[in-house]
Scaffold this active site. Structure first.
Site, PDB file in Angstrom:
ATOM      1  N   ASP A 177      41.574  40.068  52.056  1.00 45.26           N
ATOM      2  CA  ASP A 177      40.697  39.814  52.970  1.00 45.26           C
ATOM      3  C   ASP A 177      41.102  38.838  54.096  1.00 45.26           C
ATOM      4  OD1 ASP A 177      39.072  42.024  52.156  1.00 45.26           O
ATOM      5  OD2 ASP A 177      37.924  40.573  51.076  1.00 45.26           O
ATOM      6  N   LYS A 199      45.644  40.482  56.647  1.00 45.50           N
ATOM      7  CA  LYS A 199      47.029  40.847  56.849  1.00 45.50           C
ATOM      8  C   LYS A 199      47.255  42.018  57.622  1.00 45.50           C
ATOM      9  CE  LYS A 199      46.421  41.344  52.150  1.00 45.50           C
ATOM     10  NZ  LYS A 199      45.282  40.756  51.989  1.00 45.50           N
ATOM     11  N   GLY A 202      41.459  47.055  52.182  1.00 44.11           N
ATOM     12  CA  GLY A 202      40.847  47.442  53.340  1.00 44.11           C
ATOM     13  C   GLY A 202      41.512  46.725  54.524  1.00 44.11           C
ATOM     14  N   HIS A 203      42.572  47.422  55.375  1.00 42.52           N
ATOM     15  CA  HIS A 203      43.259  46.619  56.404  1.00 42.52           C
ATOM     16  C   HIS A 203      42.776  47.066  57.625  1.00 42.52           C
ATOM     17  CE1 HIS A 203      46.546  45.744  53.435  1.00 42.52           C
ATOM     18  NE2 HIS A 203      45.722  45.119  53.029  1.00 42.52           N
ATOM     19  N   GLN A 208      45.394  42.863  48.703  1.00 42.76           N
ATOM     20  CA  GLN A 208      44.750  41.933  47.867  1.00 42.76           C
ATOM     21  C   GLN A 208      45.288  40.614  48.217  1.00 42.76           C
ATOM     22  OE1 GLN A 208      45.391  44.778  45.877  1.00 42.76           O
ATOM     23  NE2 GLN A 208      43.594  45.744  46.869  1.00 42.76           N
TER      24      GLN A 208
HETATM   25  P1  IMP Z   1      39.465  46.170  41.734  1.00 44.18           P
HETATM   26  O1  IMP Z   1      40.584  45.749  42.190  1.00 44.18           O
HETATM   27  O2  IMP Z   1      38.413  47.242  42.322  1.00 44.18           O
HETATM   28  O3  IMP Z   1      39.462  46.407  40.138  1.00 44.18           O
HETATM   29  O4  IMP Z   1      38.651  44.838  41.772  1.00 44.18           O
HETATM   30  C1  IMP Z   1      38.669  43.577  41.215  1.00 44.18           C
HETATM   31  C2  IMP Z   1      38.194  42.233  41.915  1.00 44.18           C
HETATM   32  O5  IMP Z   1      39.393  42.310  42.958  1.00 44.18           O
HETATM   33  C3  IMP Z   1      36.988  42.315  42.436  1.00 44.18           C
HETATM   34  O6  IMP Z   1      36.386  41.070  42.468  1.00 44.18           O
HETATM   35  C4  IMP Z   1      37.158  42.907  43.863  1.00 44.18           C
HETATM   36  O7  IMP Z   1      36.253  42.579  44.792  1.00 44.18           O
HETATM   37  C5  IMP Z   1      38.438  42.301  44.327  1.00 44.18           C
HETATM   38  N1  IMP Z   1      39.367  43.061  45.346  1.00 44.18           N
HETATM   39  C6  IMP Z   1      39.896  44.327  45.140  1.00 44.18           C
HETATM   40  N2  IMP Z   1      40.571  44.493  46.165  1.00 44.18           N
HETATM   41  C7  IMP Z   1      40.345  43.691  47.071  1.00 44.18           C
HETATM   42  C8  IMP Z   1      40.330  43.234  48.520  1.00 44.18           C
HETATM   43  O8  IMP Z   1      41.199  44.252  49.169  1.00 44.18           O
HETATM   44  N3  IMP Z   1      39.703  42.670  49.353  1.00 44.18           N
HETATM   45  C9  IMP Z   1      39.131  41.643  48.603  1.00 44.18           C
HETATM   46  N4  IMP Z   1      38.711  41.640  47.247  1.00 44.18           N
HETATM   47  C10 IMP Z   1      39.123  42.930  46.526  1.00 44.18           C
END
Ligand code: IMP
Length: 429
Positions: free
Chosen positions: A13, A16, A40-41, A223
């Site tokens: 977040d 990017k 989420g971009h 991420q």
């Molecule tokens: P997962 O990727 O859904 O398995 O989540 C694992 C961890 O990564 C959690 O703490 C999510 O909130 C975090 N996470 C996954 N994708 C994002 C992202 O795009 N932005 C921020 N946090 C993320």
């Protein structure tokens, strides 16, 4: 060769999407290397807000080809929705503009159901996943029983999918969940196979050839470094490689592609995290509300994918230095500077107190953050609205001092500073 990697240096977040959008003006290809629709971009162009989860943000530029790389996990239902949304907004989404790696893995409804069931089973010790099936899909990949995009082209794909669903149903039942009905999922995936076939390609080869021809390729990270499966705040991480080096494997590029590559590290002017896990500089109360925003604006600190309020805190330069090293960052982009306007003082964490020692760099990566007490430097704030700043000299002296302090401690030049969500709200330093 002209590879430009744009990577997140925090817990995701970082903004990017809007930084990729800026550089994509001069790009031929933008390619996503990892993750899935957990990302989420957001890109804001005038009144139009594009919220993308899978398709690289570069697709908004008409000359760009967007690539979904082999390191990704792709839910075809989300992809179909996103392609439809983009077409509805007048974006050309045809096979010459969107390429999908045959080696990317599929996320099925069973992966999503398993993600939710596993989180429920973890109870209070949950990871706070996005519930998008990311972990279970990467688990199947590592267990060598995953389904790949290229498998959609095979005549025996229905049998492969049936086997996957039967195995997943056993796991779901073991967790106390309801098994999924197989026939409707087979029908659904037959439709995706028909729709996606023209887009599926050997994108590793296509990217290699493009770079050889001297084309400009942006690798768009998803991420952030602190969520990296190997180098992040394990186990509170995602399941993919989120670093610049991970982008090479995810896209199927060799080390020659890295020679002379630019690596832009994107960092917010403060720190946010969504989900569980350590966060040394986290703040609460009025300051947290101030940094997070009310949620009335789409760019307030609420998850683009899940809508969850993000945890917020001061910019942590110990963690940022770690991320810059891991990624080989050549330049920084600092986002959301405008949010700090109006604060009397702005904080920067410049070192940690660990027991009786003060450290500037992590000794065991970010594995023992619970033992670290952040040491904050307080810098004078600025009252001016900076949203219309477009050049360095437009910024108040206090904001300049804040940015210069970041540069000094990080030893990496700042190239871009975002002062608002809109495409043009950038200061090029
Ligand atoms: P997962 O990727 O859904 O398995 O989540 C694992 C961890 O990564 C959690 O703490 C999510 O909130 C975090 N996470 C996954 N994708 C994002 C992202 O795009 N932005 C921020 N946090 C993320």
């Amino acid at each position: 060769m002209a590879l430009h990697v744009i990577t997140g240096t925090q817990w995701g977040d970082e903004g990017k999407g809007r930084i990729v959008d800026w550089y994509a003006r001069d790009a031929d290809i933008t390619a996503r290397a990892n993750g899935g629709d957990n990302a989420g971009h957001t890109v804001t162009v005038g009144w139009q807000i594009y919220k993308l989860h899978l398709v690289p943000s570069g697709i908004i530029h008409p000359q760009v080809t967007a690539v979904l790389g082999g390191g990704m996990v792709i839910n075809p239902a989300s992809l179909a929705d996103e392609m439809g949304m983009l077409r509805g907004l007048g974006v050309d989404v045809t096979p010459h503009r969107l390429r999908i790696a045959h080696t990317a893995h599929l996320i099925t409804p069973a992966h999503r159901a398993l993600d939710r069931a596993q989180e429920a089973a973890r109870g209070r010790g949950n990871l706070g996943t996005t519930g998008r099936g990311i972990g279970p899909a990467y688990t199947d990949k590592a267990a060598r029983r995953g389904l790949r995009l290229g498998d959609l082209l095979r005549a025996d794909f229905p049998a492969m999918l049936t086997k996957h669903l039967e195995t997943a149903n056993e796991q779901l039942q073991a967790l106390g969940g309801e098994p999924l009905a197989v026939p409707p999922i087979l029908d659904e995936f037959a439709r995706y196979a028909a729709d996606l076939t023209p887009f599926i390609a050997d994108t590793s080869l296509e990217l290699y050839l493009a770079l050889k021809e001297g084309k400009n390729v942006i690798a768009e990270g998803a991420q952030g470094t602190l969520l990296d499966i190997d180098h992040g705040t394990y186990p509170f991480v995602t399941s993919s490689s989120t670093t610049a080096a991970g982008a090479l494997t995810g896209l199927g590029l060799g080390l020659d592609a890295a020679q002379g590559a630019r690596v832009t590290g994107v960092a917010k002017a403060f720190q946010t995290r969504v989900g569980t896990g350590p966060f040394p500089t986290e703040v609460d109360g009025d300051l947290a509300l101030r940094l997070r925003g009310s949620g009335a604006n789409p760019w307030d600190e609420y998850g683009t994918t899940t809508g969850r309020p993000r945890r917020v805190g001061w910019l942590d330069l110990v963690l940022l230095r770690y991320a810059l090293r891991l990624n080989g960052v050549t330049e920084l982009a600092i986002t959301k500077l405008d949010i700090l306007s109006g604060l009397d003082k702005v904080g920067l964490c410049t070192s940690y107190q660990v027991g009786n020692r003060r450290v500037k760099d992590l000794e065991f990566g970010p594995t023992r953050l619970e033992e670290c007490e952040p040491i904050l430097e307080e810098l004078p704030g600025w009252s001016q609205d900076v949203t219309s700043a477009r050049k360095w000299s437009d910024l108040p002296g206090e904001a300049q001092a804040f940015l210069q302090r970041i540069e000094t401690i990080c030893e990496v030049p700042i190239q871009l500073i975002s002062v608002g969500a809109e495409r043009e709200q950038l200061v090029v330093w």
